[in-house]
Design a protein around this motif. Structure first.
Motif, PDB file in Angstrom:
ATOM      1  N   SER A 212       0.652  -1.226  -0.258  1.00 11.69           N
ATOM      2  CA  SER A 212      -0.081   0.132  -0.252  1.00 11.69           C
ATOM      3  C   SER A 212       0.660   1.192  -0.045  1.00 11.69           C
ATOM      4  O   SER A 212       0.361   2.014  -0.266  1.00 11.69           O
ATOM      5  N   ALA A 236      -8.529   2.816  -8.836  1.00 10.88           N
ATOM      6  CA  ALA A 236      -9.801   1.762  -8.815  1.00 10.88           C
ATOM      7  C   ALA A 236      -8.998   0.795  -9.200  1.00 10.88           C
ATOM      8  O   ALA A 236      -9.843  -0.822  -8.805  1.00 10.88           O
ATOM      9  N   GLN A 239      -6.518  -0.095  -5.719  1.00 14.71           N
ATOM     10  CA  GLN A 239      -7.210  -1.111  -4.060  1.00 14.71           C
ATOM     11  C   GLN A 239      -7.673  -1.928  -4.088  1.00 14.71           C
ATOM     12  O   GLN A 239      -7.563  -2.751  -3.080  1.00 14.71           O
ATOM     13  N   PRO A 240      -8.276  -3.529  -5.467  1.00 17.83           N
ATOM     14  CA  PRO A 240      -9.035  -4.801  -4.929  1.00 17.83           C
ATOM     15  C   PRO A 240      -7.217  -5.660  -4.924  1.00 17.83           C
ATOM     16  O   PRO A 240      -7.519  -6.172  -4.098  1.00 17.83           O
ATOM     17  N   LEU A 241      -5.784  -4.713  -5.024  1.00 15.58           N
ATOM     18  CA  LEU A 241      -5.093  -5.537  -5.211  1.00 15.58           C
ATOM     19  C   LEU A 241      -4.880  -5.451  -3.409  1.00 15.58           C
ATOM     20  O   LEU A 241      -4.381  -5.994  -2.592  1.00 15.58           O
ATOM     21  N   HIS A 243      -6.837  -4.947  -1.556  1.00 16.11           N
ATOM     22  CA  HIS A 243      -7.930  -5.409  -0.030  1.00 16.11           C
ATOM     23  C   HIS A 243      -7.210  -6.877   0.042  1.00 16.11           C
ATOM     24  O   HIS A 243      -7.607  -7.378   1.026  1.00 16.11           O
ATOM     25  N   LEU A 244      -6.774  -7.848  -1.157  1.00 14.95           N
ATOM     26  CA  LEU A 244      -5.959  -8.964  -0.710  1.00 14.95           C
ATOM     27  C   LEU A 244      -4.595  -9.111  -0.582  1.00 14.95           C
ATOM     28  O   LEU A 244      -4.342 -10.080  -0.294  1.00 14.95           O
ATOM     29  N   ASP A 245      -4.448  -7.956  -0.089  1.00 17.70           N
ATOM     30  CA  ASP A 245      -3.064  -8.133   1.079  1.00 17.70           C
ATOM     31  C   ASP A 245      -2.843  -8.720   1.496  1.00 17.70           C
ATOM     32  O   ASP A 245      -3.931  -8.185   2.866  1.00 17.70           O
ATOM     33  N   HIS A 248      -3.202  -6.344   4.699  1.00 21.28           N
ATOM     34  CA  HIS A 248      -4.229  -5.785   4.721  1.00 21.28           C
ATOM     35  C   HIS A 248      -5.474  -6.576   5.914  1.00 21.28           C
ATOM     36  O   HIS A 248      -5.863  -5.731   7.052  1.00 21.28           O
TER      37      HIS A 248
END
Length: 258
Positions: A212, A236, A239-241, A243-245, A248
């Protein structure tokens, strides 16, 4: 031969020290350029690195270009104008291009004078902290030159056009207190506390998830020149990447338990 840029690591933070004090930490020669490029590429590849501190050895951050080499017409300074134009592109201009590729935050810890290309190098950093002994000069015109390394791009983004014009067109030096007033640096600290303060700031950054941090920096870089739609599109996609970290997820778990 010793590297002109000494790299040391403590946890998630690297410190890069310009280490050619016998020439005022001048930005000179292809060895200097290559050292910066190598440090950038190594930091990008090492996901344990989350922040970098850049400082100078001795009493000076960097005196900029090697004026003695200019006066003696050594190296690229002895070339004809057509060759010299290409030499700028293939030498010192590789440094701002390399730092633009650096994926992690870089903090300038300005320990003394930052003159000419040295001042520009400070401006290439994301965050800047200065010793009370620091000073800054965009001094090229005082020896009949122009900023050849991107200074006219970086300096106005730090201090605004008018103050950048004042520094660039007079070549005059400003002290650390003025640099703070002009938002050229984020803080001025006692000289003996400089590296500790920069280190504490780097640790505040480095405690955050690696991916991030790198994506957020990329968005900040894009925002300097990109349109809003471009930045929104990148966000956009990124951000999905995020969320999958797994980091996170761990951050959310810590949040739930506090």
């Amino acid at each position: 031969m010793n590297s002109p840029l000494v790299v040391s690591t403590s946890g998630h933070v690297q410190t890069w020290t310009i280490d050619v004090p016998h020439v005022g930490n001048a930005i000179t020669g292809l060895d200097f350029v290559a050292a910066f490029e190598e440090a950038v590429e190594a930091a990008n590849q090492d996901l344990d690195v989350r922040a970098v501190i850049l400082t100078g050895a001795g009493k000076i951050f960097s005196a900029g270009g090697n004026v003695k080499e200019m006066a003696d017409r050594q190296g690229m300074f002895g070339l004809d104008p057509r060759q010299q134009r290409r030499a700028y592109v293939s030498s010192i201009q590789r440094i701002p291009r390399a730092l633009e590729r650096l994926e992690v935050a870089i903090i300038a810890a300005v320990n003394g004078a930052a003159v000419g290309a040295g001042c520009d190098l400070v401006m290439m950093c994301d965050i800047r902290v200065a010793s009370e002994r620091a000073s800054f000069a965009e001094s090229f015109v005082s020896i009949g030159l122009i900023p050849g390394d991107g200074g006219t791009w970086f300096l106005p983004r730090a201090v605004g056009y008018e103050r950048a014009a004042l520094m660039t067109l007079t070549g005059e030096r400003i002290d650390a207190a003025t640099a703070r007033e002009w938002n050229m640096v984020s803080a001025v600290v006692p000289h003996e506390d400089l590296l500790a303060e920069a280190g504490a700031l780097a640790e505040r950054i480095a405690k955050n998830p690696a991916e991030s941090l790198r994506m957020a920096k990329r968005l900040l870089q894009e925002s300097r020149t990109g349109a809003l739609e471009s930045v929104l599109g990148m966000a956009a996609a990124m951000q999905p990447l995020a969320h999958l970290d797994p980091e996170h997820e761990r951050s959310l778990e810590r949040w739930r338990t506090t």
